[in-house]
Design a protein around this motif. Sequence first.
Motif, PDB file in Angstrom:
ATOM      1  N   ILE A   1       0.912  -1.120   0.102  1.00  0.00           N
ATOM      2  CA  ILE A   1      -0.100  -0.119   0.035  1.00  0.00           C
ATOM      3  C   ILE A   1       0.968   1.507  -0.182  1.00  0.00           C
ATOM      4  O   ILE A   1       1.704   1.389   0.976  1.00  0.00           O
ATOM      5  CB  ILE A   1      -0.900   0.220   1.340  1.00  0.00           C
ATOM      6  N   THR A   2       0.771   2.126  -0.971  1.00  0.00           N
ATOM      7  CA  THR A   2       1.500   3.477  -0.902  1.00  0.00           C
ATOM      8  C   THR A   2       0.340   4.600  -1.061  1.00  0.00           C
ATOM      9  O   THR A   2      -0.763   4.583  -1.788  1.00  0.00           O
ATOM     10  CB  THR A   2       2.311   3.701  -2.387  1.00  0.00           C
ATOM     11  N   ARG A   3       0.774   5.648  -0.524  1.00  0.00           N
ATOM     12  CA  ARG A   3       0.162   6.807  -0.269  1.00  0.00           C
ATOM     13  C   ARG A   3       0.874   8.022  -0.769  1.00  0.00           C
ATOM     14  O   ARG A   3       1.917   8.124  -0.594  1.00  0.00           O
ATOM     15  CB  ARG A   3      -0.399   7.035   1.142  1.00  0.00           C
ATOM     16  N   ASN A   4       0.299   8.913  -1.594  1.00  0.00           N
ATOM     17  CA  ASN A   4       0.874  10.035  -2.304  1.00  0.00           C
ATOM     18  C   ASN A   4       1.779   9.582  -3.297  1.00  0.00           C
ATOM     19  O   ASN A   4       2.855   9.945  -3.180  1.00  0.00           O
ATOM     20  CB  ASN A   4       1.428  10.841  -1.259  1.00  0.00           C
ATOM     21  N   ASP A   5       1.417   8.714  -4.229  1.00  0.00           N
ATOM     22  CA  ASP A   5       2.264   8.176  -5.403  1.00  0.00           C
ATOM     23  C   ASP A   5       2.703   9.142  -6.151  1.00  0.00           C
ATOM     24  O   ASP A   5       1.732  10.176  -6.711  1.00  0.00           O
ATOM     25  CB  ASP A   5       1.386   7.255  -6.304  1.00  0.00           C
ATOM     26  N   PRO A   6       3.986   9.682  -6.271  1.00  0.00           N
ATOM     27  CA  PRO A   6       4.263  10.786  -6.963  1.00  0.00           C
ATOM     28  C   PRO A   6       4.031  10.954  -8.477  1.00  0.00           C
ATOM     29  O   PRO A   6       3.942  11.856  -9.195  1.00  0.00           O
ATOM     30  CB  PRO A   6       5.918  10.861  -6.737  1.00  0.00           C
ATOM     31  N   GLU A   7       3.632   9.515  -9.230  1.00  0.00           N
ATOM     32  CA  GLU A   7       3.302   9.595 -10.463  1.00  0.00           C
ATOM     33  C   GLU A   7       1.831   9.850 -10.676  1.00  0.00           C
ATOM     34  O   GLU A   7       1.361   9.757 -11.863  1.00  0.00           O
ATOM     35  CB  GLU A   7       3.814   8.122 -10.971  1.00  0.00           C
ATOM     36  N   LEU A   8       0.994  10.120  -9.632  1.00  0.00           N
ATOM     37  CA  LEU A   8      -0.487  10.143  -9.801  1.00  0.00           C
ATOM     38  C   LEU A   8      -0.878  11.227  -8.944  1.00  0.00           C
ATOM     39  O   LEU A   8       0.134  12.185  -8.376  1.00  0.00           O
ATOM     40  CB  LEU A   8      -1.025   8.794  -8.913  1.00  0.00           C
ATOM     41  N   PRO A   9      -2.320  11.985  -9.064  1.00  0.00           N
ATOM     42  CA  PRO A   9      -2.751  13.101  -8.256  1.00  0.00           C
ATOM     43  C   PRO A   9      -2.244  12.913  -7.048  1.00  0.00           C
ATOM     44  O   PRO A   9      -2.320  11.703  -6.405  1.00  0.00           O
ATOM     45  CB  PRO A   9      -4.101  13.010  -8.558  1.00  0.00           C
ATOM     46  N   PRO A  10      -2.319  14.264  -6.385  1.00  0.00           N
ATOM     47  CA  PRO A  10      -2.008  13.987  -4.822  1.00  0.00           C
ATOM     48  C   PRO A  10      -2.905  13.529  -3.982  1.00  0.00           C
ATOM     49  O   PRO A  10      -4.373  13.212  -4.356  1.00  0.00           O
ATOM     50  CB  PRO A  10      -2.200  15.669  -4.542  1.00  0.00           C
ATOM     51  N   VAL A  11      -2.375  12.918  -2.977  1.00  0.00           N
ATOM     52  CA  VAL A  11      -3.315  11.964  -2.037  1.00  0.00           C
ATOM     53  C   VAL A  11      -3.946  10.909  -2.840  1.00  0.00           C
ATOM     54  O   VAL A  11      -5.339  11.081  -2.596  1.00  0.00           O
ATOM     55  CB  VAL A  11      -4.563  13.147  -1.133  1.00  0.00           C
ATOM     56  N   THR A  12      -3.351  10.145  -3.389  1.00  0.00           N
ATOM     57  CA  THR A  12      -4.030   9.118  -4.163  1.00  0.00           C
ATOM     58  C   THR A  12      -3.364   7.778  -3.437  1.00  0.00           C
ATOM     59  O   THR A  12      -2.248   7.850  -3.061  1.00  0.00           O
ATOM     60  CB  THR A  12      -3.475   9.110  -5.548  1.00  0.00           C
ATOM     61  N   CYS A  13      -4.130   6.733  -3.150  1.00  0.00           N
ATOM     62  CA  CYS A  13      -3.585   5.626  -2.580  1.00  0.00           C
ATOM     63  C   CYS A  13      -3.541   4.379  -3.700  1.00  0.00           C
ATOM     64  O   CYS A  13      -4.439   4.208  -4.280  1.00  0.00           O
ATOM     65  CB  CYS A  13      -4.623   5.166  -1.535  1.00  0.00           C
ATOM     66  N   SER A  14      -2.515   3.874  -3.577  1.00  0.00           N
ATOM     67  CA  SER A  14      -2.274   2.712  -4.683  1.00  0.00           C
ATOM     68  C   SER A  14      -2.183   1.155  -3.886  1.00  0.00           C
ATOM     69  O   SER A  14      -1.319   1.287  -2.741  1.00  0.00           O
ATOM     70  CB  SER A  14      -0.955   2.905  -5.674  1.00  0.00           C
ATOM     71  N   LEU A  15      -2.483   0.306  -4.526  1.00  0.00           N
ATOM     72  CA  LEU A  15      -2.573  -1.041  -4.205  1.00  0.00           C
ATOM     73  C   LEU A  15      -1.605  -1.665  -5.116  1.00  0.00           C
ATOM     74  O   LEU A  15      -1.967  -1.747  -6.354  1.00  0.00           O
ATOM     75  CB  LEU A  15      -3.670  -1.829  -3.912  1.00  0.00           C
ATOM     76  N   GLU A  16      -0.122  -2.033  -4.877  1.00  0.00           N
ATOM     77  CA  GLU A  16       0.610  -2.605  -5.938  1.00  0.00           C
ATOM     78  C   GLU A  16       0.953  -4.135  -5.597  1.00  0.00           C
ATOM     79  O   GLU A  16       1.194  -4.728  -4.617  1.00  0.00           O
ATOM     80  CB  GLU A  16       2.041  -1.958  -5.689  1.00  0.00           C
ATOM     81  N   ILE A  17       0.885  -4.890  -6.652  1.00  0.00           N
ATOM     82  CA  ILE A  17       0.802  -6.360  -6.652  1.00  0.00           C
ATOM     83  C   ILE A  17       2.295  -6.617  -7.306  1.00  0.00           C
ATOM     84  O   ILE A  17       2.195  -6.261  -8.383  1.00  0.00           O
ATOM     85  CB  ILE A  17      -0.508  -7.038  -7.326  1.00  0.00           C
ATOM     86  N   ILE A  18       2.933  -7.239  -6.391  1.00  0.00           N
ATOM     87  CA  ILE A  18       4.384  -7.667  -7.148  1.00  0.00           C
ATOM     88  C   ILE A  18       4.174  -9.057  -7.556  1.00  0.00           C
ATOM     89  O   ILE A  18       3.663 -10.122  -7.020  1.00  0.00           O
ATOM     90  CB  ILE A  18       5.302  -7.648  -6.275  1.00  0.00           C
ATOM     91  N   ASP A  19       4.536  -9.279  -9.024  1.00  0.00           N
ATOM     92  CA  ASP A  19       4.724 -10.578  -9.689  1.00  0.00           C
ATOM     93  C   ASP A  19       3.234 -11.284  -9.526  1.00  0.00           C
ATOM     94  O   ASP A  19       2.992 -12.253  -8.801  1.00  0.00           O
ATOM     95  CB  ASP A  19       5.618 -11.529  -8.804  1.00  0.00           C
ATOM     96  N   LEU A  20       2.521 -10.751 -10.257  1.00  0.00           N
ATOM     97  CA  LEU A  20       0.997 -11.124 -10.348  1.00  0.00           C
ATOM     98  C   LEU A  20       0.883 -12.602 -10.590  1.00  0.00           C
ATOM     99  O   LEU A  20       1.515 -13.160 -11.438  1.00  0.00           O
ATOM    100  CB  LEU A  20       0.391 -10.318 -11.417  1.00  0.00           C
ATOM    101  N   ARG A  21       0.081 -13.276  -9.912  1.00  0.00           N
ATOM    102  CA  ARG A  21      -0.393 -14.604  -9.926  1.00  0.00           C
ATOM    103  C   ARG A  21      -1.883 -14.691 -10.169  1.00  0.00           C
ATOM    104  O   ARG A  21      -2.767 -13.935  -9.995  1.00  0.00           O
ATOM    105  CB  ARG A  21       0.021 -15.270  -8.547  1.00  0.00           C
TER     106      ARG A  21
END
Length: 946
Positions: free
Chosen positions: A380-400
Amino acid sequence: AGVLLVSLFTSSFLSTAPAQAQIIHAGQACVVKEDNISERVYTIREGDTLVLQCLVTGHPRPQVRWTKTAGSASDKFQETSVLNETLRIEKIQRLQGGRYYCKAENGVGVPAIKSIRVDVQYLDEPLLTVHQTISDVRGSFYQEKTVFLRCTVNSNPPARFIWKRGAETLSHSQDNGVDIYEPLYTQGETKVLKLKNLRPQDYASYTCQVSVRNVCSIPDKSITFQLTNTTAPPALKLSVNETLVVNPGDNITMQCSLTGGDPQPEVLWSHSPGPMPPNSLVQGGNLTIWRIRVEDSGYYNCTAINNVGNPAKKTVNLLVRSMKNATFQITPDVIKESETIQLGQDLKLSCHVDAVPQEKVVYSWYKNGKPARFSDRLLITRNDPELPPVTCSLEIIDLRFSDYGTYLCMATFQGAPIPDLSVEVNISSETVPPTISVPKGQSTITVREGSRAELQCEVRGKPKPPIIWSRVDKETPMPSGTMTMETYDGKLRMESVSREMSGTYKCQTARYNGFNIRPREALVQLNVQFPPVVEPAFQDMRQGMGRSVTLRCTMLKGSPMKVATSVWRFNGTLLAQPLAEQQDYSELKVDSVSRETSGSYECSISNDVGVSTCLFQVSAKAYSPEFYYDTPNPTLSQKQSKNYSYVLQWTQKEPDAVDPILKYRLEVRQLAQRNTIQTFIPVQKMEKGLLLEHILSNLKVPQSYEVRLTPITSFGAGDMAARIIRYMEPTADQPLPFPADNTCRFEDEKICGFVQDKMDNFDWTRQNALTQNPKRTVNTGPPTDISGTPEGYYMFIEASRPRVTGDKARLISPVYNITAKYYCVSFYYHMYGKHIGSLNLLVRVRNKRAIDTQVWSLSGNRGNMWQQAHVPINPPGPFQIIFEGVRGTSYEGDIAIDDVTLKKGDCPRKPIGPNKAVALPGSGVPALHSPCLYGPLTFFLYVLLR
């Protein structure tokens, strides 16, 4: 009533005259003055009515256009010039001051352009503010307190300031504790009263009085301040924090309390951006907002002012909690630059809501209805610099395969009664990026103006993102007023389309609520059909009898840009007219103009969308005559007669356009009577610019008459022209437009019809002792006019820079008709200064071409006095007199004239001294030695100087 007799037709000559112009005022002017020798300045009080008239002469009659520079004036006036001889501005404002230009042109020579500077005078209410400084000297043993009273006012001209303590006027010299000065860069708008090291007697009532010296009758204004030992600037405190977060629907009160200030400060609340909300109430320092809404957010400013020191200000940033627009993004593996979801690659799901306050939003992630379990593969990341401010991201590593499912992002304001917002996204093997295309047959949409249009783009993919529409070929807004429009079904709907909406539209996939990848695009063309725009809307076609004329109706614009059908009618009757295809015009040829073929021709052009019409009026009628602009006013036919005569002069407009003019029908009617006397004036020849004359005699004093003049050709009567002849009481031998006593004293701005020659080097200037430039050259020029009064005007030439030796200024009279054999020109001249050049008098005879002959000349210093000259002339035709001033070798060479008289008959006969009388060759008078006189005209001339 008597019988009106019309004399026989008299001789004629070619005549056109270039435009001449002169600006006069007819409104509520305070003063019109000559500034810096040649600039005319019109001073008027703000709020009064400005009326400027452009007096024009010339033949044919010139068209007049008013324009303006400097100041801002009214926008409408600057954008669309005023096409009228009179310019009128009601309730003129200060920004409407500036330079106004009158341009007169009639196609003969260069246009005449005159200008006048309008100076708008005003005096606002003054503003008085108080400031103080306190400085410690030698520790705590001595304290210096200095007070500054600052008085500011907006005015034109710059105001004069008077400071008073009580009833006593203050100045530097009378009190060492007082200093009065103007701060730098204030341009006369501010005066400061400095009270140094405040003393007990300085606690008093102070008045700042401002004055513009009663210019335009503007009264003085003043403001008073009571300075005491308790005078202090305002101070405030707020009952709430500088940032206040509330829930929608709450009732809130913000209290702004005074903690200091003498005199009692005024407390004001304001809101930015925009005005105070309608559901708010201000009572004293309290601001209450009922049932607060999201749109009531913003900055609320509480300001306290008592003109002591700086205003006190407190600001509350009011935030009304809200959440809206929940969106998601699917971002495939960025490192591998993938645009699809693939097992074994990374995948990012992002969630965003627009919220106030944005940073208080809490995001929660769920998978298949259960809270997502975070691990080293699920981040879980908050304030992703690549996205609009105060955006929450769920990142899945090595999708299964086990990561497939339905993910839900929920946004929450914890502890606040704001409904949660959530957005759902499904990740599976069927989740694929979008494609976009235009349905078959929909790439070009054609509709008629005013109807409804629908543009469509089809989107495939899972999930389907919104479509963003924009214009490609024009940097203009969409019908909604924004540069882009969002649709969820791929359809752009437009109501009541206009021709300006034609063009290419782009549809593209959004990067939210779908894949965060390069947008997919497609284009749709919109054609808006509209009726033709044709010219001419109306055209008056004149042609001689038996000649042919071709009428053309042209389509300038239209969609489709093609003439589908054209229909011609003559006086309402349908005509048969074949039409070649692919044309953008329709023509009709009238083989022979006659009485039977003269009339109204109408062409109706259609492009299958609508119809527009050209209208032609065809005839062999002659155009109207044009009365000559400077025909002198009526004069008595003899000294004791009760009748008067008038020389009617005119030219014929476009005589070669139709058949030759055979005669004119002249109708004369005494005003207030119905009876008309009619006669016909035969014409021997006619050409463009030929000046025709006809003498009306036995007109009754003091009656006025309407004159109608109609040209007659073989076709019949042409267009009529009318004018009113008004009798003006002259003396027995007065040549109007001079004043009633025969003498032009230049007291009126019209200067008796004299005009400046546009072909000379500089102009004559009208002035009196009151309007003289205070920096004018001494030892030259008259102190007053011939009357000796400071109000009396005269004309003069200014010899100072930028004038150089030999420069000429010429003043030209109106045209005078010959009503006597001999005339006498009398005038006063003033030629004082060691660099005096020459003063020449010329006579211009109006014939097929103008001939100027010098009939009098004088050079050199003649002393500081007015002297009179009498010059007899006998011109053979209509004439003008010209005063020519020639600049001498340097600046002490001003020459002036005054009291010009033109009378019939001989000049006064007095003893003539040597070289005082001269005669032209051929006059029958022995010639005296005078090298200044020459010319082909036969003038009998002598000069009397006294």
